[in-house]
Design an enzyme around this catalytic site. Structure first.
Site: not given
Length: 370
Positions: A76, A78, A106, A139-140, A163, A344
């Site tokens: 992904h 984003d 990520d 995705e997030e 991922d 994150h």
């Protein structure tokens, strides 16, 4: 075989292109050019129009040198916040941000690994079957990009999602379902200094409800969390409304239903106790998935890693990913470790060797399916 200098430079380039969720377009354009330069037929779908992103998913197709079954590689585009103005720092073979932002490994580590692998097989004239690549948006926060994908465009049955944390060799074969709960507690407004007894505090209702909920780690397969609380107008007004955004996850559907029902019951009981009311909306964000550890796709990953001397391990995860949605649509999909650590958070980092080894793993997978 891979170009170690190039993959590092590309990764550093990618993470310095801001691509927060719903603002992936600038990065998507860069990736479309990368794929076109590699000979891919490239398109952007219209998923962004329905989910509120300024970009669609990027889809690429490369004709194989052999007519073997196609495979699809995906990651992904984003990133989570804070993800603007990332400044990478390399220390002792590990890439960090400067501590004010996430790093963006990520999932730009997955993207860099995919592109380097394809460049390397072309440069070394390695035979390969038909390849498909999908770089997803949004995705997030809900996996909305892959949910909006037109699956009629996809020819592959085996999907490799790059991922996951853990070094290359980690294979995620089991992931949870998630329910999102939007809860509004409704009380009655009143002047907090003149006649507070005439009011019903929505904050009090919410506090009672939350205090009676089992939260965080419920058991080894189930979690729950209160993420956002908002409401009230001023200190001199008894709060009439409080909104709570929460979630529950579990690897088992019955446990997810039990935890969700528990949270709903706590909210309704509290509202009744104080004489208020509650509105609850429940949305199943994604379903659980499980891929058998002895399935062909897992064996292929294990074989690829064995050729490189990587140890392999099949694992479950508490996190959702595009893998959930691919499996929900009937594909064979596994999520592969690419080495991201502490995602994150502003402490996110990745070892350069894991970035390189992720690309090597992808090369071996492509070779096996040729």
């Amino acid at each position: 075989m891979i170009n170690e200098k190039r993959i590092l430079e590309k990764f550093l380039e990618f993470i310095q292109i801001d691509s927060p969720t719903k603002e992936e377009l600038e990065f998507a354009k860069v990736l479309m050019k990368e794929l076109e330069d590699l000979g891919f037929e490239v398109e952007m779908d219209n998923a962004g129009e329905t989910v509120g992103s300024n970009s669609g998913n990027v889809i690429g197709r490369l004709k194989g040198t052999t007519d073997s079954e196609p495979i699809l590689l995906t990651a992904h585009m984003d990133t989570v916040s804070p993800g603007r103005g990332i400044k990478p720092i390399i220390k002792d073979g590990i890439i960090y941000s400067d501590g004010t932002t996430i790093l963006g490994g990520d999932d730009k580590a997955g993207i860099a690994a995919i592109l380097e692998a394809i460049k390397s097989i072309q440069e070394n004239e390695i035979e390969h079957g038909n390849l498909e690549v999908v770089f997803t948006i949004f995705e997030e926060g809900g996996l909305y990009g892959v949910k909006g994908l037109d699956y009629d465009k996809i020819k592959s049955k085996n999907i490799f999602v790059l991922d996951s944390g853990g070094s290359p060799g980690e294979i995620i074969v089991k992931g949870p379902a998630q329910n999102k709960l939007d809860i509004e507690f409704i009380g009655k407004t009143a002047h907090a200094g003149v006649a507070p007894e005439m009011g019903i505090s929505a904050i009090s209702i919410a506090s009672e409800a939350i205090s009676n909920m089992n939260l965080l780690r419920i058991d080894e397969e189930t979690t729950a969390n209160i993420g956002i609380i908002s409401g009230g107008e001023a200190t001199n007004i008894v709060a009439e409304s409080v909104k709570v955004e929460a979630e529950a996850r579990s690897l088992q559907d019955d446990k997810l239903e039990k935890q969700t029902s528990h949270m709903v019951n706590a909210a309704e009981t509290a509202a009744k106790k104080f004489g208020g009311s509650v509105n609850i909306e429940i949305d199943n964000i994604y379903k659980a998935f499980e891929v058998e550890s002895d399935s062909e796709i897992v064996k292929k990953v294990e074989e690829a890693c064995a050729k490189l001397g990587f140890e392999t391990e099949t694992k479950s995860t508490g996190g959702g990913s595009d893998t959930n949605i691919w499996n929900e649509h009937g594909f064979n999909a596994v999520n592969l470790g690419v080495g991201m650590q502490k995602p994150h958070t502003v402490e996110e980092c990745i070892e350069i060797k894991d970035l390189e080894n992720s690309a090597r793993m992808v090369i071996e997978l492509i070779k096996l399916y040729a």
